[in-house]
Design a protein around this motif. Structure first.
Motif, PDB file in Angstrom:
ATOM      1  N   LYS A 129      97.810  18.117  61.685  1.00 51.43           N
ATOM      2  CA  LYS A 129      98.313  18.936  60.355  1.00 51.43           C
ATOM      3  C   LYS A 129      98.768  17.778  59.308  1.00 51.43           C
ATOM      4  O   LYS A 129      98.539  18.291  58.006  1.00 51.43           O
ATOM      5  N   ASN A 185      96.062  16.531  57.055  1.00 42.68           N
ATOM      6  CA  ASN A 185      95.425  17.232  56.043  1.00 42.68           C
ATOM      7  C   ASN A 185      96.141  18.285  55.338  1.00 42.68           C
ATOM      8  O   ASN A 185      95.862  19.326  54.934  1.00 42.68           O
ATOM      9  N   LEU A 210      98.829  19.792  52.634  1.00 41.90           N
ATOM     10  CA  LEU A 210      98.778  19.567  51.158  1.00 41.90           C
ATOM     11  C   LEU A 210     100.204  19.325  50.480  1.00 41.90           C
ATOM     12  O   LEU A 210     100.351  18.842  49.345  1.00 41.90           O
ATOM     13  N   LEU A 211     101.089  19.708  51.318  1.00 49.68           N
ATOM     14  CA  LEU A 211     102.501  19.676  50.677  1.00 49.68           C
ATOM     15  C   LEU A 211     103.134  18.284  50.402  1.00 49.68           C
ATOM     16  O   LEU A 211     103.657  18.259  49.288  1.00 49.68           O
ATOM     17  N   PHE A 212     102.931  17.337  51.205  1.00 47.57           N
ATOM     18  CA  PHE A 212     103.659  15.994  51.130  1.00 47.57           C
ATOM     19  C   PHE A 212     102.574  15.133  50.874  1.00 47.57           C
ATOM     20  O   PHE A 212     101.509  14.939  51.724  1.00 47.57           O
ATOM     21  N   ARG A 235      92.235  27.240  56.633  1.00 47.05           N
ATOM     22  CA  ARG A 235      92.979  26.739  57.733  1.00 47.05           C
ATOM     23  C   ARG A 235      94.437  26.569  57.311  1.00 47.05           C
ATOM     24  O   ARG A 235      95.139  27.028  56.468  1.00 47.05           O
ATOM     25  N   HIS A 236      95.071  26.462  58.463  1.00 48.35           N
ATOM     26  CA  HIS A 236      96.749  26.579  58.667  1.00 48.35           C
ATOM     27  C   HIS A 236      97.191  27.701  58.349  1.00 48.35           C
ATOM     28  O   HIS A 236      98.245  27.712  57.799  1.00 48.35           O
ATOM     29  N   GLU A 252      95.647  26.967  53.730  1.00 45.83           N
ATOM     30  CA  GLU A 252      94.769  26.671  52.423  1.00 45.83           C
ATOM     31  C   GLU A 252      93.506  27.286  52.774  1.00 45.83           C
ATOM     32  O   GLU A 252      93.170  27.812  53.857  1.00 45.83           O
ATOM     33  N   LEU A 257      90.513  22.365  61.748  1.00 45.64           N
ATOM     34  CA  LEU A 257      91.154  21.889  62.906  1.00 45.64           C
ATOM     35  C   LEU A 257      90.791  22.762  64.047  1.00 45.64           C
ATOM     36  O   LEU A 257      90.773  24.107  63.881  1.00 45.64           O
ATOM     37  N   ALA A 266     102.276  20.134  45.083  1.00 46.14           N
ATOM     38  CA  ALA A 266     100.671  20.281  45.755  1.00 46.14           C
ATOM     39  C   ALA A 266      99.817  21.230  45.181  1.00 46.14           C
ATOM     40  O   ALA A 266      98.642  20.661  45.259  1.00 46.14           O
TER      41      ALA A 266
END
Lengths: 369, 1107
Positions: A87, A90, A92-94, B13-14, B121, B962, B1034
């Motif tokens: 994770k 991919n 996006l936060l950091f 995702r996530h 996302e 993923l 972000a």
């Protein structure tokens, strides 16, 4: 002096909020290590002050405290991602450069040898986790760090336990670890799964890397995956058929003729080549019996757990008391293995090779002079 | 006219676990635009759902396209109860409406929830098909480009700089509506976010319309702000500079064609041709000789010069009412055009407007507003100008007057730009600022924002009159801001009074004028005083310019603009801040407003004094990028002035600081004074060394002028240079750097001096400035780090003295800077650029300071000059090309009665150009040509590649998410970690060192609210804000990547409103950010193997949207 009037009242002001966010996340390796080691912010500040960053950069203790708090917070926010390294790549936060990501992951999954020696082969269960404070007290590693390491073991174990394919590769894939670290984790998982006994007093002299080496041998030769790499649990469990076949090796000690033949072949080969020839000759039957008995008992899970202790009691200790050198052991085991192939009536050559290959390298690794 | 908006939801995702029982989520997506909503299927039991939806199509007006955001909501399907929202994505589709910006939005967007933050996302594809708009009376302004960049964007050339545009919309704040009592915080936050998004869209559209009306095609220096007025409503306002921009790459080849002997690119104004025919008439008549080769002149203008010029004059005079009226309309919108301000709409408040109050030495204009000054008629009493004009040559005077009047005709000759094309800025007068304290009342009718409009109108008039008093006809680096505390609101505006070249002006015949002046203006030109020396607006000490030695310059110069590229600077600059805190009694309503407006002048005065002292302490003589921020709280006023100090070679060396004690003095006192004096002298010497200030010793005799050396204050009247025979005053004593005297007569003064000396110098290896770049540094590397740092301090002692408060505030800022230096120590040697402080008083005892800046590493060994881009080069070229000047017949002078005022002001300018200063006529043309064709190539490639990637996206997407950790696949098909998220750089500057911006993709203007009811669990206030700021970054990066970009330039955080209630475990924060999304490529790659590397590069940048 007359004019030096400090009019500024003594005011207490407190920093209510203090954050720093960079577009590229700033992470100091040194602070990261302190965080991983489970230091509190104030302890970390102390360590950093002693390290001399302050003189280097003309910073005050306040600045150091602010920086440390900020970084600790960043790490805490990242921890969730580090627990699922795929994770991290991919999310996006950091925004973290790939080389930094690799560093973060590698260090997060790094462990202390002292700690791993304590839990190696133990069931990665809640019970074990509860005992971590003892481990912490014993090793001097902070409880927080112990927990992180334990949780890492457990997490990796849970993920790869049910995956098909080569264990090391799976770990590398899922946790983006470099090869050596992935191999170490494979060993940890393998030990945890088979519950090998590593804590007995007689085993204390062995390092984690000794065990990791042996685990590598076992994984590569004795598991299902060593033969067929598309089977479930292939790298975690020992090949049952193989263990069954090992019982056939008993003939080497049960058949008296065979045992004698074997002994004379080995003795012929070794005569004049070693200083401990006499001891070897005297002990041959005992040693051979020991090794073959270990093989024969491996179908029993209890005996699998005692594999390493058995190796020590049945082979390493006798040799050591006779003051064999490592070279002697190597010589002996080589000829011991090879001679069996010459025995006409011994039909289990493949199993013998598979068994003795591992045994030999394990013993050599475990044989500290 | 309608357009078709198409959106496709690809995958997620996530996602968060929404169903505790299964540890999974049944997600689906609602896509909403305007009042139309589409839904995807439910993707059951997955945290990485694949929807691969059809294209949802919305047929909408382009007006709506500009106003509305596309709203994507991700929900968890629940069979038995209401569906739970996971989060939302708002996509501003404005960039798609511009043909030259992005063509598609495609990429992973963070799913944002105002309570939980980012929750996974979603991959979305958005396209727009626009039908050609031929409607004259359209309400939309699609196609007008917006830039936050405060100078002409790097890959464009300014054809015309039209001037100031402003707009303001008001609405009720959803947070204060009655319904807010019954809806959830989430619903309320979302209503607010949506409303502000709508209002910004509307604002941009309206400004765009004004730009089109003016004949422009872009807004540069676009500044949008929110005023959260609480009960009384929500104001969104914006200002900017309308321009006609031309892409350099597309016009360069044409401009370089050699056979058009004289054709200058700046004449090539296609847009204005259709848009403003009347003005075009005038303009082209004047420039017709140049235009003779242009195909556009089929309209029959190519007749002989004198007649046409004559006709043009008449034309212009006749039509002079035309543009004015038009402009009024533009400014006022529906309101009555040209309402004179003095009799303007009655303001419902007992407001006190006051003008900036300045210390004698700083160049803020000090005056009270008076109706005479506000009127547009020029001041009388500058009689010398008339004669000077005659002397200087009637034609020049005439042209001067034309520029002057053209600018004066404008409602507001303001420019939000801080950086200008070379030769645009002729003279700088000084900082002008105005503040006004208002009492807020409810906005009754959102459709008529007159009150707020009138307020700003008032302030702008004030600014204009200040500028006029400084002998300037324009204000550059103009900005507006507010500070609100309950019902009191301080409106502030500031800028730099200046005289501009007419080269980029549209009105009238002005663009011919530049032939007469400044083919290459002397680098010191902008320092020369624009005002009349006999009627100086404030006491100032003038000396001859240390560069050209012909014109007068002031001893100190304060400006709000960036350091002009042509300026010659000695040594390096540094960030200078004046900080001040004043206690104030708690009061209500009008009393409060009065108290504040009484305090303000003192605050401003002290800030300026502090700035001046600190400037002198550093041995410098000019301030750039000055930004004075006044923030008001219940019990205190905060003032923070930041600027970048430099040593302008043209200005005299500043004198030292001398301390004078009280008159009755004893021995110890004397000792103390001399001790301090010594300390100060040491500091000045140290600073000079630190900033490498070692100006060539200026010896008065060198000019050979008959100035007697005299240490006394002697005044000499002598005649000035050839161009004028005007008498002028010369104060010699100042020329010899007499010390600046600080009197210590009370403890305050001692404190002041202490604080002067306690300012810690930047640690070795660091530089800092609040301008774009540090003057004197050219060896930038490409390594940079943009950051935002926020601190909130709680004052626990309620009864504070002013000194105590000052100290706290000062320490706060100093410590914050120290922390920044420490954080960024790994980048040394580096420079903190564009350091922008925002101070606020969120509550009684809280002081909040937010800093956004970029740290850029320097290369110690390499001293190549990266700073100046080829955009400047092209401009230079344009200048050199126009060198051949027209000889206007002199008899025309009689036709135009010269305006005494303007010719007086123009005096110094007229004699401006030095023959030696002409730009050498190097042939840049072939170089530029090649360059631009490369860029064109890249652009094409970028297009095709991106199209390609879009086609394949859907198939790619299938494999990219993923696998669940439980999946039993042997090899997860995850992409390699390094390439999965495209890197997006962010910087508050308008450029990235070592790179070339090849495309502007559109403006990023985002507003977010985050709220929590579990503050402790989220790591306290710091944890809460930390993650929110990270989330904002972000989301900005994701939007830029989705547009196909790889950087945000001119990024700024406009607003950061933080509120907390620790007792209730709650906190709320609002953040507004903006910037320009761009595609850049590295210069090194461009130079190496252009075609190959570039395509590779573009591919990298398009990766972001694919994966």
């Amino acid at each position: 002096m007359l004019l030096v009037v400090n009019t500024a009242a003594v005011v207490k002001m407190s920093v209510e909020l203090d954050v720093f966010v960079g577009n590229t996340t700033i992470m100091d390796k040194e602070v990261y290590q302190l965080w991983l080691n489970g230091y509190t912010v104030s302890d970390a500040v102390k360590v950093r002050m002693e390290g001399g960053v302050m003189e280097e950069c003309e910073a005050s203790a306040d600045v150091l405290l602010s920086d440390t708090m900020d970084q600790f917070r960043t790490f805490q926010m990242c921890e969730r991602l580090l627990q699922n390294p795929a994770k991290l790549a991919n999310q996006l936060l950091f925004q973290i450069p790939p080389d930094r990501q690799a560093m973060l992951i590698e260090r997060y999954y790094a462990f202390d040898d002292a700690f791993v020696r304590e839990v190696l082969g133990k069931k990665l269960s809640k019970g074990t986790k509860k005992d971590l404070d003892d481990v912490s007290a014993k090793t001097g590693i902070t409880l927080k760090s112990c927990r992180r390491q334990f949780d890492n073991f457990k997490r990796v174990f849970k993920v790869v336990e049910e995956l098909k394919g080569p264990l090391v590769e799976n770990i590398k894939q899922h946790f983006l670890l470099p090869d050596p670290l992935a191999r170490d984790y494979a060993a940890i998982v393998f030990f945890a799964n088979n519950r090998f006994e590593t804590g007995k007093k007689k085993l204390q002299y062995l390092t984690f890397h000794d065990f990791a080496f042996c685990a590598g041998q076992l994984i590569n030769n004795w598991t299902v995956g060593a033969v067929d790499n598309m089977v479930e649990d292939m790298d975690v469990d020992l090949d049952k058929e193989f263990l069954q076949d090992l019982k056939d090796l008993k003939i080497l000690i049960a058949d008296k003729d065979l045992l004698d033949q074997h002994k004379s072949l080995v003795c012929v080969a070794l005569r004049g080549k070693t200083k401990v020839f006499n001891e070897m000759e005297a002990n041959f039957k005992n040693l051979s019996r020991g090794l073959v008995n270990i093989a024969a008992k491996l179908t029993n899970p209890k005996d699998v757990r005692d594999f390493f202790i058995d190796l020590i009691e049945k082979f390493i200790e006798p040799c050591r008391s006779d003051r064999w050198t490592a070279t002697d052991v190597n010589l002996y085991l080589t000829h011991y293995t090879n001679s069996a192939h010459i025995l006409d009536s011994f039909k289990h050559q493949t199993v013998w090779t598979r068994y003795m290959g591992v045994i030999k390298s394990c013993i050599l690794r475990m044989y500290h002079e | 006219m309608p357009g078709k908006l198409k959106a496709k939801i690809v995958a997620g995702r996530h996602l968060p676990v929404m169903d505790r029982a299964s540890d999974l989520t049944d997600a689906f997506v609602e896509v909403k635009f305007g009042n139309t909503t589409f839904k995807t299927d439910v993707c059951p039991k997955s945290l990485n759902p694949q929807w691969n939806s059809e294209w949802f199509k919305f047929e909408v007006d382009d007006e709506d396209l500009q106003d509305e955001p596309l709203q994507i909501t991700v929900l968890d399907h629940d069979t038995y109860s209401a569906n739970d929202a996971i989060g939302k994505v708002y996509i501003d589709i404005d960039p798609l409406l511009c043909s030259e910006a992005a063509t598609v939005i495609s990429g992973w967007f963070p799913i944002y929830d105002t309570i939980h933050g980012i929750r996974g996302e979603i991959n979305v594809l958005v396209k727009v098909d626009l039908f050609n708009d031929l409607n004259r009376f359209r309400q939309s302004s699609c196609g007008v480009k917006f830039f936050c960049t405060m100078s002409i964007p790097r890959c464009f050339r300014a054809m015309v700089i039209h001037g100031f545009v402003e707009e303001l919309v008001v609405n009720e704040d959803p947070e204060y509506q009655w319904i807010d009592r019954i809806r959830t915080p989430r619903a309320s936050n979302e209503a607010r976010q949506r409303l502000i998004s709508l209002m910004s869209g509307e604002l941009q559209r309206k400004i765009g319309l004004k730009v089109l009306e003016m004949g422009g095609n872009a807004v540069v220096g676009y500044l949008q702000c929110f005023d959260l007025e609480g009960e009384s409503g929500l104001v969104v306002r914006a200002i900017g500079t309308a321009c006609t921009l031309d892409k350099i790459s597309s016009t360069c080849p044409a401009a370089v064609v050699p056979n058009l002997s004289n054709s200058s690119p700046s004449k090539d104004m296609k847009d204005s041709l259709q848009a403003v025919p009347s003005t075009l008439g005038c303009r082209s008549t004047h420039s017709s000789p140049v235009h003779s080769a242009s195909s556009r002149l089929s309209q029959g203008f190519s007749v002989s010069v004198p007649t046409l010029l004559f006709a043009g004059m008449k034309n212009r005079q006749r039509s002079s009412e035309g543009p004015r009226a038009r402009q009024c309309r533009a400014v006022f919108g529906e309101e009555a055009p040209g309402v004179p301000l003095s009799s303007g709409p009655p303001t419902p408040l007992r407001a006190q407007t006051f003008s900036s109050f300045s210390p004698s030495k700083s160049y803020s204009r000090q005056s009270s507003s008076s109706d005479t000054e506000l009127s547009l008629t020029p001041k009388t009493g500058m009689g010398s100008g008339g004669s000077a004009g005659k002397e200087a040559g009637p034609l020049k005077a005439l042209l001067r007057q034309q520029t002057q009047s053209a600018l004066e005709q404008r409602e507001f000759p303001f420019f939000t730009l801080t950086g200008f094309p070379v030769g645009f800025l002729l003279h700088v007068g000084g900082v002008v600022s105005a503040r006004s304290v208002k009492l807020l009342d409810r906005i009754h009718n959102p459709d008529e924002p007159e009150t707020r409009d009138a307020w700003w109108e008032e302030i702008r008039q004030e600014i204009k009159s200040h500028a006029k008093a400084l002998g300037c006809h324009a204000v550059v680096g103009y900005s507006e801001s507010t500070s609100i505390c309950e019902e009191v609101c301080i409106l502030s505006a500031s800028g730099t009074a200046a005289i501009l070249s007419s080269r980029f002006m549209q009105d009238g015949a002005l663009d011919t004028e530049h032939r007469f002046e400044d083919t290459a203006p002397p680098a010191c030109g902008f320092c020369h005083i624009p005002y009349d020396e006999l009627n100086m607006p404030f006491p100032a000490q003038l000396t001859y310019c240390h560069c050209c030695r012909r014109h007068k310059v002031p001893d100190v110069l304060f400006t709000t603009i960036d350091v002009p590229t042509e300026a010659s600077i000695t040594g390096k600059g540094c960030l200078i801040q004046a900080r001040l805190c004043r206690t104030k009694k708690k009061a209500q309503g009008e009393g409060n407003a009065t108290a504040i407006s009484n305090l303000l002048p003192f605050l401003e005065y002290e800030l300026h004094t502090q700035l001046l002292n600190k400037l002198k302490l550093r041995g410098m003589n000019a301030l750039f990028g000055l930004r004075v921020q006044i923030s008001v709280g219940d019990t205190m006023l905060l003032g923070l002035a930041s600027a970048t100090g430099v040593y302008l070679t043209a200005l005299p060396s500043p004198g030292g600081i001398q301390i004078a004690g009280k008159t009755p003095s004893d021995l110890t006192y004397e000792q103390h004074v001399s001790n301090m004096q010594k300390k100060i002298n040491d500091t000045i010497a140290k600073n000079k060394e630190l900033y490498e200030i070692s100006p060539p010793e200026w010896v008065e005799e060198v000019i050979g002028s008959p100035i007697p050396e005299s240490r006394q204050r002697s005044r000499i009247f002598r005649s000035h240079s050839e161009s004028s025979d005007e008498v002028l005053e010369l104060d010699l004593s100042h020329g010899k750097k007499d010390a600046f005297v600080l009197e210590i007569d009370d403890t305050d003064a001692i404190e002041d001096i202490h604080s002067l000396l306690t300012d810690a110098p930047t640690p070795p290896g660091f530089y800092s400035c609040n301008t774009e770049i540090m003057p004197g540094i050219y060896n930038w590397t490409s390594s940079l780090q943009m950051f935002t740092s926020v601190r909130v301090f709680r004052l626990s002692n309620a009864n504070l003295t002013n000194q105590g408060l000052n100290k706290i505030f000062n320490d706060l800022c100093e410590n914050l800077l120290k922390s920044l230096y420490f954080k960024l120590r790994s980048m040394v040697p580096c420079c903190l650029c564009h350091v922008n402080f925002i101070v606020a008083v969120p509550e009684d005892e809280l002081i909040q300071v937010a800093v956004t800046a970029v740290a850029m590493s320097l290369d110690k060994d390499q001293t190549q000059e990266n700073g100046r881009q080829s955009g400047d080069k092209t401009l230079m070229k344009a200048i050199t090309e126009n060198e051949e000047q027209l000889q206007f017949p002199l008899e025309l002078s009689a036709e135009c009665p010269s305006n005494p005022l303007s010719s007086a002001k123009g005096l110094s300018e007229v004699s401006g150009p030095l023959p030696s200063a002409r730009a050498p006529s190097v042939d840049h043309s072939s170089f530029t040509d090649r360059c631009s064709s490369w860029i064109e190539q890249i652009r094409l490639k970028a297009h095709t590649i991106r199209r390609g990637s879009i086609k394949t996206t859907s198939s790619l997407e299938k494999s990219s998410p993923l696998p669940d950790s439980r999946s039993r696949s042997l090899r997860s098909n995850r992409s390699c970690p390094s390439s999965s998220v495209a890197v997006v750089k962010m910087t508050p500057l308008s450029f990235l060192p070592g790179t070339k911006i090849i495309k502007y993709l559109g403006i990023i203007n985002m507003f977010f609210i985050r709220e929590t009811t579990s503050l402790r669990e989220e790591g306290g206030v710091s944890g809460f804000l930390h993650s929110f700021i990270a989330e904002v970054f972000a989301m900005v990066r994701a939007h830029v990547a989705a547009l196909g970009g790889n950087a945000v330039v001119s990024y700024s955080m406009k607003e950061c409103v933080f509120m907390e209630n620790p007792n209730k475990n709650q906190a709320q924060c609002l953040i507004n950010v903006s910037g320009d999304a761009v595609i850049f490529i590295r210069e090194s790659e461009l130079e190496a193997t252009p075609s190959q590397t570039q395509s590779g590069n573009v591919q990298t940048s398009s990766n972001g949207e694919g994966t």
